[in-house]
Structures are given as structure tokens and as C-alpha cells.
Design a protein around this motif. Structure first.
Motif, mmCIF file in Angstrom:
data_model
loop_
_atom_site.group_PDB
_atom_site.id
_atom_site.type_symbol
_atom_site.label_atom_id
_atom_site.label_comp_id
_atom_site.label_asym_id
_atom_site.label_seq_id
_atom_site.Cartn_x
_atom_site.Cartn_y
_atom_site.Cartn_z
ATOM 1 N N UNK A 1 10.564 4.496 -18.849
ATOM 2 C CA UNK A 1 10.529 5.327 -17.797
ATOM 3 C C UNK A 1 10.210 4.348 -16.431
ATOM 4 N N UNK A 2 10.663 4.584 -15.458
ATOM 5 C CA UNK A 2 10.407 3.784 -14.100
ATOM 6 C C UNK A 2 10.658 4.803 -12.983
ATOM 7 N N UNK A 3 9.769 4.753 -12.009
ATOM 8 C CA UNK A 3 9.639 5.455 -10.822
ATOM 9 C C UNK A 3 9.220 4.457 -9.802
ATOM 10 N N UNK A 4 10.137 4.799 -8.651
ATOM 11 C CA UNK A 4 9.759 3.922 -7.373
ATOM 12 C C UNK A 4 9.792 5.007 -6.255
ATOM 13 N N UNK A 5 8.729 4.876 -5.711
ATOM 14 C CA UNK A 5 8.784 6.115 -4.467
ATOM 15 C C UNK A 5 8.086 5.316 -3.070
ATOM 16 N N UNK A 6 8.950 5.784 -1.810
ATOM 17 C CA UNK A 6 8.378 5.077 -0.621
ATOM 18 C C UNK A 6 8.077 6.279 0.140
ATOM 19 N N UNK A 7 7.122 6.142 0.829
ATOM 20 C CA UNK A 7 6.257 7.356 1.641
ATOM 21 C C UNK A 7 5.989 6.957 2.848
ATOM 22 N N UNK A 8 6.124 7.835 3.873
ATOM 23 C CA UNK A 8 5.808 7.801 5.188
ATOM 24 C C UNK A 8 4.729 8.920 5.708
ATOM 25 N N UNK A 9 3.872 8.641 6.265
ATOM 26 C CA UNK A 9 2.727 9.623 6.410
ATOM 27 C C UNK A 9 2.230 9.450 8.039
ATOM 28 N N UNK B 1 0.132 0.316 -6.519
ATOM 29 C CA UNK B 1 0.393 1.097 -5.097
ATOM 30 C C UNK B 1 0.120 0.172 -4.020
ATOM 31 N N UNK B 2 0.897 0.239 -3.119
ATOM 32 C CA UNK B 2 0.894 -0.771 -2.055
ATOM 33 C C UNK B 2 0.823 -0.040 -0.694
ATOM 34 N N UNK B 3 0.037 -0.400 0.100
ATOM 35 C CA UNK B 3 -0.178 0.081 1.413
ATOM 36 C C UNK B 3 0.233 -1.117 2.566
ATOM 37 N N UNK B 4 1.363 -0.870 3.134
ATOM 38 C CA UNK B 4 1.803 -1.605 4.066
ATOM 39 C C UNK B 4 1.183 -1.456 5.641
ATOM 40 N N UNK B 5 1.054 -0.469 6.089
ATOM 41 C CA UNK B 5 0.178 -0.132 7.256
ATOM 42 C C UNK B 5 -0.482 1.234 7.170
ATOM 43 N N UNK B 6 -1.004 1.827 8.295
ATOM 44 C CA UNK B 6 -1.098 3.386 8.323
ATOM 45 C C UNK B 6 -0.112 4.163 8.001
ATOM 46 N N UNK B 7 1.120 3.828 8.116
ATOM 47 C CA UNK B 7 2.145 5.005 7.689
ATOM 48 C C UNK B 7 2.685 4.712 6.727
ATOM 49 N N UNK B 8 3.081 3.608 6.176
ATOM 50 C CA UNK B 8 3.918 3.269 5.197
ATOM 51 C C UNK B 8 3.296 2.919 3.844
ATOM 52 N N UNK B 9 3.927 3.349 2.794
ATOM 53 C CA UNK B 9 3.097 3.274 1.607
ATOM 54 C C UNK B 9 4.179 3.394 0.452
#
Length: 250
Positions: A149-157, A72-80
Motif C-alpha cells: 500500500x502506498x499513499x502520497x498526499x500534498x496539502x495547502x493550508x 511528513x514534510x513541511x515546506x513552509x507555513x502553507x505547504x506540506x
């Protein structure tokens, strides 16, 4: 648990013809034929139900082992971002499997209209009906294929918005049978090739979009939409999902 030695109910076309044509009490003959056919068909459904009920779930008791990555990687307060990958191999073991009997095309090339062969032809038809409706159950050594099995997810909050988008890939290698220890009832020619679970893989895209807000200090509301769709596949079906949810939080 399936018993491979359980007897298969008899099926005899000549018997049905004799009861129908040679009985002076036709209502009784009809009732006997109906009851015997019903019993045979119920036995057929019991066998098919047994196959479904005994179908193993998960790893089918095969011991699985292999490496796994969960990052898990956190780029900033919004993007992970979330990355997951796993490769798994399995140890072989014996399973109860059901197989159809290989039907010989030469047996069907016969003189069906020859009265002198009526007995042989009816006997063959009896055998074909039973062998088709009652797959043979045997214990056989199964070696499952590799699973990846491989899973890649990008998230914005943010305060009001929740967005995710990702890709999921799944692969299951072709399994193999250990036939050296296979004991076939009565030496019947089983269609082993059709019983092998083939190579399969599937790639899907998925995502989620949600909006959150407050009605007042005590009540929050949200609307959330989820989707997933198959991009490519082999050996496994396609599926598409779209869901929308509206909720209140007190």
C-alpha cells in the motif's frame, strides 16, 4: 462457527412428482410440496448466510509482518506533504473455505428423453441442485499473497483555504492453498481454482477543498468538498465518491 459435518437436507424431484400426481387430496399435496420446498430453500439461505457471516475480516487471523514508511514534510507555513508506504507478508494458517463441486460435462451428455433412464436422470438432477446450492465447506491451509500500500498526499493550508490532493495505490498478491492436508468429504472433486482469491490492485486519486470563514467572533462557518476516483483496477471494483459538507462551529 461453521460445522463442515452438518447434514445437507435431502432433495428429491421424484418425491415431489409422486406427491403431486398420486395424492387424492390435491390441496394437501400442494401444501406438503410448498412446505418441503420452503424448508429446503430456507436451509439454502442458512448455508449462504453462514458463508457470509463466517467470512473473516482484516488479516483473517494471519500474522502479518513487514516494513513501513510514514514520512511528513513541511515546506513552509502553507505547504506540506505526507508519504506512506507499507509492504506486508503473512504467515499461513488453516481457514474454513467453501467450494463448488466440479461438474462433469460428460454426465450431462445423456439421453434425457429415454424413459428407461428416468430414475438415473432424476438422481443426477437432485445431485446437481444440492451441489450447486450447498457449497462444500472444508478446512484448508491458506497462504495469503503479499500486500503493498502506498499513499502520497500534498496539502495547502491558509487562513481560509484548505486544499489537499493525493494518490493511493493498493496491491494484494494472489493467494495459494496447501492441498496436502486437505480432507475432502466423500472425495468430491472441488473447484479449488475458483476459490482462490486472485491478484488485485487499484489506483485512486483523491482530494479535498475547504473554505473557512467567520460570521462573528463566536460563530465560524465552512464548506468542504471531498472526492475520490478509481484510475485503474484489476481484481477489485471501481468506485467514485463526491461529498459536500456545510457546517457551523460555535
Amino acid at each position: 462457527e461453521f460445522d463442515p459435518e452438518a447434514p445437507i437436507p435431502p432433495f428429491n424431484l421424484q418425491h415431489f412428482f409422486d406427491v403431486f400426481n398420486c395424492n387424492t387430496n390435491q390441496p394437501l399435496a400442494d401444501a406438503v410440496i410448498k412446505q418441503e420446498l420452503t424448508d429446503f430453500l430456507v436451509s439454502t439461505l442458512d448455508r449462504l448466510s453462514t458463508i457470509l457471516i463466517n467470512a473473516p475480516l482484516g488479516n483473517a487471523k494471519h500474522f502479518g509482518f513487514g516494513p513501513q514508511l510514514d514520512f511528513r514534510c513541511t515546506f513552509n507555513d502553507y505547504f506540506k506533504a505526507h508519504t506512506y508506504a507499507a509492504l506486508e507478508a503473512y504467515t499461513p494458517r488453516s481457514e474454513n473455505r467453501f467450494f463448488l463441486i466440479d461438474k462433469c460435462a460428460q454426465d450431462l451428455d445423456r439421453k434425457w428423453r429415454d424413459p428407461s433412464m428416468t430414475g438415473e436422470n432424476l438422481a443426477l438432477l437432485n445431485t446437481l441442485v444440492v451441489e450447486t446450492l450447498f457449497p462444500i465447506g472444508v478446512k484448508i491451509g491458506v497462504n495469503p499473497g503479499l500486500k503493498f500500500q502506498m499513499n502520497q498526499t500534498f496539502m495547502y493550508t491558509s487562513k481560509h483555504l484548505d486544499l489537499s490532493l493525493g494518490f493511493d495505490y493498493w496491491l494484494q498478491g494472489r493467494e495459494s492453498f496447501k492441498v496436502t492436508t486437505l480432507v475432502v468429504p466423500d472425495g468430491l472433486p472441488l473447484l479449488l481454482k475458483k476459490g482462490i482469491r486472485p491478484f488485485a490492485h487499484q489506483g485512486k486519486i483523491f482530494g479535498c477543498l475547504g473554505y473557512y470563514d467567520s460570521l462573528n467572533e463566536k460563530i465560524n462557518w465552512y464548506i468542504k468538498a471531498n472526492f475520490d476516483a478509481t484510475l485503474f483496477n484489476r481484481g477489485i471494483g471501481k468506485n467514485y465518491t463526491l461529498g459536500v459538507r456545510l457546517g457551523l462551529e460555535f
